[in-house]
Design a protein around this motif. Structure first.
Motif, PDB file in Angstrom:
ATOM      1  N   MET A   1       0.818  -1.204   0.000  1.00  0.00           N
ATOM      2  CA  MET A   1       0.000   0.000   0.000  1.00  0.00           C
ATOM      3  C   MET A   1       0.855   1.258   0.000  1.00  0.00           C
ATOM      4  SD  MET A   1      -2.948  -1.199   2.714  1.00  0.00           S
ATOM      5  CE  MET A   1      -3.741   0.409   2.722  1.00  0.00           C
ATOM      6  N   GLY A   2       1.999   1.208   0.679  1.00  0.00           N
ATOM      7  CA  GLY A   2       2.876   2.363   0.703  1.00  0.00           C
ATOM      8  C   GLY A   2       3.494   2.674  -0.657  1.00  0.00           C
ATOM      9  N   HIS A   3       3.669   1.630  -1.493  1.00  0.00           N
ATOM     10  CA  HIS A   3       4.252   1.827  -2.826  1.00  0.00           C
ATOM     11  C   HIS A   3       3.182   1.961  -3.909  1.00  0.00           C
ATOM     12  CE1 HIS A   3       8.291   1.233  -1.408  1.00  0.00           C
ATOM     13  NE2 HIS A   3       8.018   0.037  -0.911  1.00  0.00           N
ATOM     14  N   TYR A   4       1.930   2.068  -3.510  1.00  0.00           N
ATOM     15  CA  TYR A   4       0.844   2.167  -4.494  1.00  0.00           C
ATOM     16  C   TYR A   4       1.030   3.386  -5.403  1.00  0.00           C
ATOM     17  CZ  TYR A   4      -3.980   2.050  -6.265  1.00  0.00           C
ATOM     18  OH  TYR A   4      -5.089   1.988  -7.071  1.00  0.00           O
ATOM     19  N   LYS A   5       1.548   4.451  -4.843  1.00  0.00           N
ATOM     20  CA  LYS A   5       1.685   5.704  -5.603  1.00  0.00           C
ATOM     21  C   LYS A   5       2.931   5.729  -6.483  1.00  0.00           C
ATOM     22  CE  LYS A   5       4.387   8.192  -2.106  1.00  0.00           C
ATOM     23  NZ  LYS A   5       4.747   6.952  -1.382  1.00  0.00           N
ATOM     24  N   ASP A   6       3.864   4.783  -6.268  1.00  0.00           N
ATOM     25  CA  ASP A   6       5.168   4.834  -6.937  1.00  0.00           C
ATOM     26  C   ASP A   6       5.096   4.178  -8.316  1.00  0.00           C
ATOM     27  OD1 ASP A   6       6.108   6.031  -4.636  1.00  0.00           O
ATOM     28  OD2 ASP A   6       6.734   4.117  -3.751  1.00  0.00           O
ATOM     29  N   THR A   7       4.266   4.722  -9.182  1.00  0.00           N
ATOM     30  CA  THR A   7       4.088   4.136 -10.517  1.00  0.00           C
ATOM     31  C   THR A   7       5.268   4.403 -11.433  1.00  0.00           C
ATOM     32  OG1 THR A   7       2.867   6.131 -11.162  1.00  0.00           O
ATOM     33  CG2 THR A   7       1.578   4.247 -10.387  1.00  0.00           C
ATOM     34  N   GLU A   8       6.132   5.330 -11.068  1.00  0.00           N
ATOM     35  CA  GLU A   8       7.288   5.645 -11.916  1.00  0.00           C
ATOM     36  C   GLU A   8       8.613   5.353 -11.218  1.00  0.00           C
ATOM     37  OE1 GLU A   8       6.810   9.703 -12.980  1.00  0.00           O
ATOM     38  OE2 GLU A   8       5.192   9.320 -14.399  1.00  0.00           O
ATOM     39  N   VAL A   9       8.561   4.636 -10.103  1.00  0.00           N
ATOM     40  CA  VAL A   9       9.769   4.295  -9.356  1.00  0.00           C
ATOM     41  C   VAL A   9      10.210   2.892  -9.767  1.00  0.00           C
ATOM     42  CG1 VAL A   9      10.763   3.939  -7.067  1.00  0.00           C
ATOM     43  CG2 VAL A   9       9.076   5.752  -7.432  1.00  0.00           C
ATOM     44  N   PRO A  10      11.423   2.723 -10.248  1.00  0.00           N
ATOM     45  CA  PRO A  10      11.889   1.377 -10.632  1.00  0.00           C
ATOM     46  C   PRO A  10      11.810   0.400  -9.461  1.00  0.00           C
ATOM     47  CG  PRO A  10      13.403   3.071 -11.429  1.00  0.00           C
ATOM     48  CD  PRO A  10      12.433   3.762 -10.515  1.00  0.00           C
ATOM     49  N   GLY A  11      11.277  -0.782  -9.757  1.00  0.00           N
ATOM     50  CA  GLY A  11      11.116  -1.799  -8.725  1.00  0.00           C
ATOM     51  C   GLY A  11       9.769  -1.774  -8.046  1.00  0.00           C
ATOM     52  N   HIS A  12       9.030  -0.650  -8.145  1.00  0.00           N
ATOM     53  CA  HIS A  12       7.715  -0.548  -7.510  1.00  0.00           C
ATOM     54  C   HIS A  12       6.643  -0.089  -8.488  1.00  0.00           C
ATOM     55  CE1 HIS A  12       9.712  -1.151  -3.698  1.00  0.00           C
ATOM     56  NE2 HIS A  12      10.453  -0.054  -3.868  1.00  0.00           N
ATOM     57  N   CYS A  13       6.988  -0.049  -9.767  1.00  0.00           N
ATOM     58  CA  CYS A  13       6.022   0.485 -10.723  1.00  0.00           C
ATOM     59  C   CYS A  13       4.825  -0.441 -10.936  1.00  0.00           C
ATOM     60  CB  CYS A  13       6.718   0.770 -12.064  1.00  0.00           C
ATOM     61  SG  CYS A  13       7.591  -0.652 -12.741  1.00  0.00           S
ATOM     62  N   GLN A  14       4.934  -1.719 -10.525  1.00  0.00           N
ATOM     63  CA  GLN A  14       3.817  -2.653 -10.671  1.00  0.00           C
ATOM     64  C   GLN A  14       2.972  -2.756  -9.405  1.00  0.00           C
ATOM     65  OE1 GLN A  14       3.117  -4.130 -13.568  1.00  0.00           O
ATOM     66  NE2 GLN A  14       4.902  -3.173 -14.527  1.00  0.00           N
ATOM     67  N   ALA A  15       3.342  -2.022  -8.353  1.00  0.00           N
ATOM     68  CA  ALA A  15       2.638  -2.163  -7.076  1.00  0.00           C
ATOM     69  C   ALA A  15       1.175  -1.750  -7.199  1.00  0.00           C
ATOM     70  CB  ALA A  15       3.337  -1.336  -5.997  1.00  0.00           C
ATOM     71  N   LYS A  16       0.903  -0.692  -7.935  1.00  0.00           N
ATOM     72  CA  LYS A  16      -0.486  -0.236  -8.090  1.00  0.00           C
ATOM     73  C   LYS A  16      -1.334  -1.279  -8.807  1.00  0.00           C
ATOM     74  CE  LYS A  16      -3.275   3.532 -10.023  1.00  0.00           C
ATOM     75  NZ  LYS A  16      -4.238   2.604 -10.657  1.00  0.00           N
ATOM     76  N   ARG A  17      -0.816  -1.804  -9.908  1.00  0.00           N
ATOM     77  CA  ARG A  17      -1.586  -2.797 -10.669  1.00  0.00           C
ATOM     78  C   ARG A  17      -1.831  -4.052  -9.836  1.00  0.00           C
ATOM     79  NH1 ARG A  17      -0.285  -7.264 -13.316  1.00  0.00           N
ATOM     80  NH2 ARG A  17       1.951  -6.878 -13.018  1.00  0.00           N
ATOM     81  N   LEU A  18      -0.805  -4.527  -9.134  1.00  0.00           N
ATOM     82  CA  LEU A  18      -0.950  -5.736  -8.333  1.00  0.00           C
ATOM     83  C   LEU A  18      -1.938  -5.539  -7.185  1.00  0.00           C
ATOM     84  CD1 LEU A  18       2.775  -6.916  -8.198  1.00  0.00           C
ATOM     85  CD2 LEU A  18       0.925  -7.879  -9.564  1.00  0.00           C
ATOM     86  N   MET A  19      -1.892  -4.375  -6.556  1.00  0.00           N
ATOM     87  CA  MET A  19      -2.811  -4.114  -5.447  1.00  0.00           C
ATOM     88  C   MET A  19      -4.241  -4.008  -5.943  1.00  0.00           C
ATOM     89  SD  MET A  19      -2.505  -3.840  -2.172  1.00  0.00           S
ATOM     90  CE  MET A  19      -3.798  -3.708  -0.932  1.00  0.00           C
ATOM     91  N   ASP A  20      -4.444  -3.370  -7.091  1.00  0.00           N
ATOM     92  CA  ASP A  20      -5.788  -3.278  -7.654  1.00  0.00           C
ATOM     93  C   ASP A  20      -6.319  -4.666  -8.027  1.00  0.00           C
ATOM     94  OD1 ASP A  20      -5.998  -0.531  -7.392  1.00  0.00           O
ATOM     95  OD2 ASP A  20      -5.140  -0.116  -9.375  1.00  0.00           O
ATOM     96  N   GLU A  21      -5.476  -5.473  -8.634  1.00  0.00           N
ATOM     97  CA  GLU A  21      -5.912  -6.830  -8.999  1.00  0.00           C
ATOM     98  C   GLU A  21      -6.236  -7.649  -7.759  1.00  0.00           C
ATOM     99  OE1 GLU A  21      -2.785  -8.431 -11.344  1.00  0.00           O
ATOM    100  OE2 GLU A  21      -3.336  -7.328 -13.178  1.00  0.00           O
ATOM    101  N   LEU A  22      -5.447  -7.471  -6.703  1.00  0.00           N
ATOM    102  CA  LEU A  22      -5.710  -8.202  -5.464  1.00  0.00           C
ATOM    103  C   LEU A  22      -7.073  -7.830  -4.892  1.00  0.00           C
ATOM    104  CD1 LEU A  22      -4.659  -9.969  -3.054  1.00  0.00           C
ATOM    105  CD2 LEU A  22      -3.826  -7.843  -2.051  1.00  0.00           C
ATOM    106  N   GLN A  23      -7.355  -6.541  -4.805  1.00  0.00           N
ATOM    107  CA  GLN A  23      -8.620  -6.101  -4.198  1.00  0.00           C
ATOM    108  C   GLN A  23      -9.817  -6.500  -5.052  1.00  0.00           C
ATOM    109  OE1 GLN A  23      -7.429  -2.322  -1.428  1.00  0.00           O
ATOM    110  NE2 GLN A  23      -7.777  -1.834  -3.578  1.00  0.00           N
TER     111      GLN A  23
END
Length: 350
Positions: free
Chosen positions: A141-163
């Motif tokens: 959840m903390g990396h949800y906003k980091d869509t342009e940070v290398p290594g965390h750019c998939q965090a938003k997509r993965l969290m949305d798919e999980l929910q």
């Protein structure tokens, strides 16, 4: 030294033992295959959900160990089925006499230890899931906003798919999103006074709002989903934020994933227990059949009774006895002393 746990096996019990072992061995092979399927399924689930587990969580060691234990159990079952079937035919059994010893040692030392370790992990490791999911979901959840940070750019997509897939919102509920900045900084205008006030209102300098991402909304609800100003009782006159009528997923992802993974671990643990029981029965039966046939020279329908046992002279002789075929080492009979030649008689004098 007397054999350990001897058992007298006449002809008909020997045949029934071989036939029953053939059936138990196939059941063991089936249980080993099902253990492979359960552990493989859990590994696939962890591959998709590994992002939401803390790196220090040891839970992935359970399916990996169970995979190895299931493979050994499958091999032991297939080997036991072949050996027990061959034992019914005196012409087919000799090639198996040298295989049974290593098979018993590998099944006991290798397969048995792996099954015991996997069973222990199935009892202990699910308890570590709670803390592992707590940390992993918080980081995601903390990396949800980091869509342009290398290594965390998939965090938003993965969290949305999980929910969306597991019908959950936040870590323990939708209010968890109020305490993290989930809006990317690229969408924030620093010159906006409201944005500046929100950033300056907390020590960490985060843009916090009382809203949730779109993936928290139930798409099957006939009413519009409320995503913003959820803590303001006057923002939505027709809805009460204190009641679960916001068309959001009510469960937190922590509880959903915890129940899901613990359920898979429980199923795998049950399969491991059944496999362990079948493997113990097959190995014991093969040992008695092996020692009984060695006493008859490898012929199951030999005349007379024979004796099967676990160890010929104690636990310390287990390895050497199993490798050498299993017959108790009997002292070689002493050779009778050579008979003295009768004294030669002198020919009569003429």
């Amino acid at each position: 030294m007397a054999p350990v746990l001897p058992l007298v096996l006449p002809l008909q019990p020997r045949i029934r033992l071989a036939q029953g072992l053939w059936l138990l061995s196939w059941l063991l092979a089936l249980a080993g295959g099902l253990t492979l399927l359960c552990s493989g399924h859990l590994l696939v689930q962890l591959r998709h959900l590994g992002t939401f587990l803390a790196p220090s969580c040891l839970f992935p060691a359970l399916p990996q160990t169970a995979l190895a234990a299931g493979t050994v159990a499958l091999g032991t079952g297939l080997g036991g089925a072949g050996a027990s079937r061959a034992s019914l035919d005196a012409a087919r059994y000799p090639p198996w006499r040298g295989v049974l010893g290593p098979l018993l040692i590998a099944g006991t030392a290798g397969g048995g230890s792996l099954l015991v370790v996997a069973l222990g992990l199935a009892l202990v490791l699910p308890l570590s899931l709670d803390q592992g999911l707590e940390e992993g979901l918080g980081a995601a959840m903390g990396h949800y906003k980091d869509t342009e940070v290398p290594g965390h750019c998939q965090a938003k997509r993965l969290m949305d798919e999980l929910q969306l897939r597991y019908h959950c919102c936040g870590r323990h509920g939708y209010k968890d999103w109020f305490g993290v900045q989930w809006v990317s900084s690229r969408y924030l205008d620093p010159s906006d006074q409201d944005v500046a006030d929100r950033i300056q209102s907390n020590v960490e300098g985060l843009y916090l709002i009382d809203g949730v991402p779109f993936s928290c909304c139930n798409p099957h609800s006939p009413r519009p989903c409320l995503q913003s100003h959820l803590s303001d009782p006057y923002a939505h006159p027709l809805f009460d934020p204190r009641q679960p009528n916001l068309n959001l997923w009510t469960q937190g992802c922590h509880q959903v994933l915890l129940g899901h993974l613990q359920g898979l671990a429980s199923t795998l643990g049950s399969m491991l227990a059944v496999t362990f029981l079948l493997q113990a029965l097959v190995l014991l039966g093969l040992r008695y059949l092996q020692t009984a046939l060695e006493g008859l020279g490898g012929v199951i329908d030999g005349e007379g009774e024979t004796q099967g046992y676990l160890f010929p002279g104690g636990l310390k002789d287990m390895k050497s006895a199993w490798l050498q075929g299993g017959a108790a080492h009997k002292p070689a009979p002493e050779e009778p002393p050579p008979e003295e030649a009768p004294p030669k008689e002198d020919p009569p004098e003429v």
